[in-house]
Design a protein around this motif. Structure first.
Motif, short mmCIF file in Angstrom:
data_model
loop_
_atom_site.label_atom_id
_atom_site.label_comp_id
_atom_site.label_asym_id
_atom_site.label_seq_id
_atom_site.Cartn_x
_atom_site.Cartn_y
_atom_site.Cartn_z
N ARG A 164 0.84 -1.20 0.00
CA ARG A 164 0.00 0.00 0.00
C ARG A 164 0.87 1.25 0.00
N VAL A 165 0.41 2.26 -0.71
CA VAL A 165 1.02 3.59 -0.64
C VAL A 165 -0.14 4.59 -0.57
N ASP A 166 0.00 5.53 0.32
CA ASP A 166 -1.04 6.53 0.49
C ASP A 166 -0.80 7.66 -0.50
N TRP A 167 -1.04 7.41 -1.78
CA TRP A 167 -0.78 8.43 -2.80
C TRP A 167 -1.72 9.62 -2.62
N THR A 168 -1.28 10.81 -2.99
CA THR A 168 -2.17 11.97 -2.95
C THR A 168 -3.15 11.87 -4.12
N PRO A 169 -4.37 12.45 -3.96
CA PRO A 169 -5.35 12.42 -5.06
C PRO A 169 -4.76 13.03 -6.34
N VAL A 170 -3.90 14.03 -6.20
CA VAL A 170 -3.33 14.70 -7.37
C VAL A 170 -2.53 13.69 -8.20
N THR A 178 -0.15 3.79 -14.10
CA THR A 178 1.00 4.10 -14.95
C THR A 178 2.21 3.25 -14.56
N PRO A 179 2.85 2.62 -15.56
CA PRO A 179 4.08 1.90 -15.25
C PRO A 179 5.27 2.85 -15.17
N VAL A 180 6.19 2.54 -14.29
CA VAL A 180 7.46 3.27 -14.25
C VAL A 180 8.48 2.27 -14.77
N LYS A 181 9.02 2.56 -15.95
CA LYS A 181 9.82 1.56 -16.66
C LYS A 181 11.25 1.47 -16.13
N ASP A 182 11.73 0.27 -16.04
CA ASP A 182 13.13 -0.03 -15.75
C ASP A 182 13.71 0.78 -14.58
N VAL A 183 13.18 0.56 -13.41
CA VAL A 183 13.73 1.22 -12.22
C VAL A 183 14.48 0.19 -11.37
N ARG A 184 15.43 0.68 -10.60
CA ARG A 184 16.04 -0.20 -9.60
C ARG A 184 15.42 0.17 -8.26
N VAL A 185 14.89 -0.84 -7.58
CA VAL A 185 14.30 -0.63 -6.26
C VAL A 185 15.26 -1.22 -5.23
N GLY A 194 13.41 -3.55 -12.72
CA GLY A 194 12.32 -3.91 -13.64
C GLY A 194 11.29 -2.80 -13.64
N ASP A 195 10.08 -3.14 -14.08
CA ASP A 195 9.01 -2.14 -14.14
C ASP A 195 8.15 -2.22 -12.87
N VAL A 196 7.77 -1.06 -12.36
CA VAL A 196 6.78 -1.04 -11.27
C VAL A 196 5.56 -0.27 -11.76
N VAL A 197 4.44 -0.49 -11.10
CA VAL A 197 3.20 0.19 -11.50
C VAL A 197 2.61 0.90 -10.30
N VAL A 198 2.23 2.17 -10.52
CA VAL A 198 1.50 2.93 -9.50
C VAL A 198 0.03 2.54 -9.62
N THR A 199 -0.55 1.98 -8.56
CA THR A 199 -1.97 1.60 -8.61
C THR A 199 -2.77 2.52 -7.68
N THR A 200 -4.07 2.40 -7.72
CA THR A 200 -4.90 3.29 -6.90
C THR A 200 -4.64 3.09 -5.41
N THR A 201 -4.18 1.88 -5.05
CA THR A 201 -3.98 1.62 -3.62
C THR A 201 -2.51 1.48 -3.23
N GLY A 202 -1.62 1.45 -4.21
CA GLY A 202 -0.23 1.24 -3.82
C GLY A 202 0.72 1.08 -4.97
N ILE A 203 1.61 0.12 -4.84
CA ILE A 203 2.64 -0.10 -5.86
C ILE A 203 2.81 -1.60 -6.07
N GLU A 204 2.96 -2.00 -7.33
CA GLU A 204 3.08 -3.42 -7.70
C GLU A 204 4.26 -3.55 -8.65
N GLY A 205 4.58 -4.78 -9.02
CA GLY A 205 5.58 -5.01 -10.06
C GLY A 205 6.72 -5.90 -9.59
N GLY A 206 7.42 -6.45 -10.57
CA GLY A 206 8.48 -7.43 -10.31
C GLY A 206 9.46 -7.05 -9.22
N PRO A 207 10.07 -5.85 -9.27
CA PRO A 207 11.07 -5.51 -8.25
C PRO A 207 10.47 -5.44 -6.84
N ILE A 208 9.21 -5.02 -6.76
CA ILE A 208 8.54 -4.96 -5.44
C ILE A 208 8.30 -6.38 -4.95
#
Ligand SMILES: Cc1cc2nc3c(=O)[nH]c(=O)nc-3n(C[C@H](O)[C@H](O)[C@H](O)COP(=O)(O)OP(=O)(O)OC[C@H]3O[C@@H](n4cnc5c(N)ncnc54)[C@H](O)[C@@H]3O)c2cc1C
Length: 348
Positions: A164-170, A178-185, A194-208
């Protein structure tokens, strides 16, 4: 897989499956491309099982990635190695593989009884492969734990999950999905790319997912995102009157980069510190940690407390990252449990 090994050896096998059809999680896994195993050297592959390696190693060596690939090819689905070293069946999907497999089991005389819940009875020789507790709608609901009350079972926890991530409404307004391509976490000295994705409730993706077992067990889950893992320094040519987002865009960053910097109050796109909340619920995790403790089974995957009962797959307490390691260990332990059951049958 255990049924196949036993039936090939001439044993009469009955499979009980609580759902109306078998292999539902396998089919779900195939939706995003069925990653059967990984092509990296065996030593590197074994390391992916962390603390469980000593208990899984013999089974994986006895039925390893090459055996799994040969098995897949034998079902008419010649496997191929993807660009990341991951191994997939030709056509990527699980459906043709499962169809060919069920034909083979039928030819071997395996009696598959669907809509039939295992009731906890342990008559005869039994191989349990009841799965973990993620995606319960595929059938693997983890309810079997109550039937094995006298066996040491580690509580289930989500593995290979988002947070979960408490993203701001903005931010959500413009960037949810939206995917964030080729990041190192990075987290506590470990990192994954790899790629991570910002979702309405948090963050997903291979590196996570890759870091999820460490993140899950940590009190402070602040990760660091490096949006340019290939360069040591990012040079941003900020011209007069440029806003930071314009300067970043000119430096080749996607709009989400400046949004993440703004959201987190970070200055450097190579060092974005992001505080994560709780893991996503187990229902949507790719796999689960927990299950039958590895010290509760012997080297043949027989339950120490129930002679003649063997266990395999995700119902055992091990975890591994995505990349084909989950199915590899599932297949390997199923073969090991079936061979254990065969040896037991020969000596009783
Ligand atoms: C979305 C998703 C994608 C995935 N992608 C991959 C991937 O690409 N590569 C990879 O390696 N892994 C992947 N996995 C993980 C992989 O699918 C699992 O690790 C694997 O299926 C575990 O196999 P299993 O046989 O142990 O358990 P399961 O596949 O969960 O099978 C257990 C079966 O037991 C049945 N059952 C449960 N309780 C009872 C009962 N009491 N009586 C009768 N039947 C019962 C269930 O209905 C189920 O059919 C993915 C998982 C998910 C959710």
């Amino acid at each position: 897989m255990a049924a196949e090994v036993l039936a090939t050896a001439g044993v009469q096998v009955t499979v009980l499956e609580r759902m109306p059809s078998v292999g539902r999680k396998l089919l779900l896994a195939g939706r995003g491309g069925l990653n059967l195993t990984h092509s990296e050297p065996l030593e590197a592959l074994l390391e992916r099982y962390g603390a469980a390696r000593p208990r899984l190693e013999a089974a994986i060596r006895a039925f390893g990635p090459d055996d799994l690939r040969a098995w897949c090819a034998g079902l008419g689905q010649e496997p191929f190695v993807g660009s990341s070293g991951r191994v997939f069946p030709s056509g990527l999907r699980a459906t043709p593989l499962l169809r060919a497999w069920l034909h083979r089991l039928d030819d071997l005389g395996v009696d598959i009884r669907t809509r039939t819940e295992w009731d906890g009875s342990l008559d005869g020789v039994t191989v349990l492969a009841l799965g973990g507790a993620s995606w319960p709608r595929t059938g693997s609901n983890g309810a079997w734990t109550t039937a094995l009350a006298d066996v040491d079972i580690t509580p289930f926890a989500p593995s290979n999950c988002g947070f979960r991530v408490d993203w701001t409404p903005v931010l959500l307004d413009r960037f949810a999905g939206t995917p964030v391509k080729d990041v190192r976490v990075s987290f506590h000295g470990s990192s994954s790319r790899g790629d991570v994705v910002v979702t309405t409730t948090g963050i997903e993706g291979g590196p996570i997912y890759a870091l999820s077992s460490q993140l899950r067990d940590a009190a402070d889950r602040t990760i660091e995102l490096d949006l340019r893992p290939d360069v040591t320094d990012v040079v941003i040519d900020a011209r007069a009157k440029d806003s930071r987002s314009t300067a970043l865009r000119r430096a080749g960053f996607a709009p989400i980069a400046s949004a993440l910097l703004h959201e987190t109050g970070s200055e450097d796109p190579k060092r974005i510190r992001l505080r994560l909340g709780a893991p996503m619920p187990i229902d949507r995790a790719i796999s689960s940690a927990g299950g039958i403790a590895l010290h509760a089974i012997d080297d043949t995957f027989m339950l120490s407390r129930h002679r003649g009962t063997f266990a395999a797959g995700e119902m055992l307490d091990w975890e591994a990252p995505t990349g084909g390691y989950l199915l590899q260990a599932t297949f390997s332990t199923a073969v090991a449990a079936a061979r254990g059951a065969l040896a037991y049958l020969r000596h009783t």
